[in-house]
Motif scaffolding. Structure first.
Motif, mmCIF file in Angstrom:
data_model
loop_
_atom_site.group_PDB
_atom_site.id
_atom_site.type_symbol
_atom_site.label_atom_id
_atom_site.label_comp_id
_atom_site.label_asym_id
_atom_site.label_seq_id
_atom_site.Cartn_x
_atom_site.Cartn_y
_atom_site.Cartn_z
ATOM 1 N N VAL A 154 0.824 -1.222 0.000
ATOM 2 C CA VAL A 154 0.000 0.000 0.000
ATOM 3 C C VAL A 154 0.852 1.263 0.000
ATOM 4 O O VAL A 154 0.614 2.187 -0.773
ATOM 5 C CB VAL A 154 -0.965 0.005 1.202
ATOM 6 N N ILE A 202 -9.189 -3.506 -0.034
ATOM 7 C CA ILE A 202 -8.483 -3.571 -1.311
ATOM 8 C C ILE A 202 -9.408 -4.234 -2.324
ATOM 9 O O ILE A 202 -9.918 -5.333 -2.083
ATOM 10 C CB ILE A 202 -7.178 -4.363 -1.185
ATOM 11 N N VAL A 209 -7.237 0.867 -3.209
ATOM 12 C CA VAL A 209 -7.479 0.913 -1.767
ATOM 13 C C VAL A 209 -8.591 1.912 -1.496
ATOM 14 O O VAL A 209 -8.578 3.034 -2.030
ATOM 15 C CB VAL A 209 -6.205 1.331 -1.010
#
Length: 241
Positions: A154, A202, A209
């Motif tokens: 991320v 996700i 995201v």
């Protein structure tokens, strides 16, 4: 995509850490010949690619014999960095018997009983293991993911000290320590992902995201799981969602 796992701790110990988990991309329902496999050296904390010769033979309607041959001349790249010695690479043929509907099976190596195989399952039966065993599995799981992905899925953080192996399908729901069920997350993001309810999600289709939280200056709206990771974990993301 389906994967076959070959894992024998005895081989790993005998080979000084070169053995251990081998991961083969193979779908029994749509079998195709392949020419590489990947093996994780736990002590070296690296994935190694083997060039192989794979052949298939149907012995019965629901039984497939998978023959994998390892030759030194096809794998000279392993010796170029001097990590492999003359005795570290074992040539030969490994024969796996796959039966439709089975997730584990037998194997033969050099005419002797081999370590067998199992399919890589994102989700399985809840495990009844000791805390020590679970911690050991988690340690290897983290090493495998760091060697594979290198950074947080991320935030793109690459400092190993703050990276953790996150289960997509949680352990309490039967989530397994396999690459198809794991992503690297920065420690704080791991906590947010495991929160109940999770702070961010996700998308399995595009890796984007989504969250309503503004956190630590990280712009979630412009974040997505890398394309190199998403195909591997897509089924686990769908199972989690």
């Amino acid at each position: 995509m389906s994967y076959i796992l070959i894992d024998n701790p005895d081989w790993e110990e005998a080979a000084g850490g070169w053995g251990g988990l081998e991961r083969i991309e193979f779908d029994f329902e749509n079998p195709e010949e392949f020419n590489i496999t990947q093996q994780f050296g736990n002590q070296q904390r690296k994935w190694y690619t083997y060039n192989v010769i794979a052949k298939m033979r149907w012995s019965r309607v629901n039984s497939l014999e998978l023959s994998i041959t390892y030759r030194r001349e096809d794998n000279q790249h392993l010796f170029e960095n001097s990590e492999f010695g003359d005795d570290d690479f074992i040539c030969g043929t490994h024969i796996l018997t796959l039966i439709r509907g089975k997730t584990t099976g037998s194997s033969v190596w050099h005419g002797e009983e081999g370590p067998g195989w199992k399919s890589e399952q994102v989700k399985g039966e809840p495990r009844k293991v000791t805390t020590t065993r679970l911690q050991r599995n988690q340690t290897v799981f983290r090493r495998m993911l760091i060697a594979k992905d290198k950074c947080c899925a991320v935030s793109a953080e690459s400092c190993p000290t703050v990276l953790e192996a996150a289960h997509i399908v949680p352990v309490k729901c039967g989530g397994q320590e396999v690459l198809s069920n794991g992503i690297l997350l920065r420690a704080d993001l791991h906590r947010l992902y495991d929160a109940e309810p999770p702070v961010f999600k996700i998308c399995p289709d595009n890796g984007e995201v989504s969250t309503t939280l503004a956190y630590g200056g990280l712009d979630f709206e412009n974040r997505k799981v890398p394309d190199s990771v998403l195909p591997r974990v897509r089924d686990a993301l769908r199972a989690r969602n």
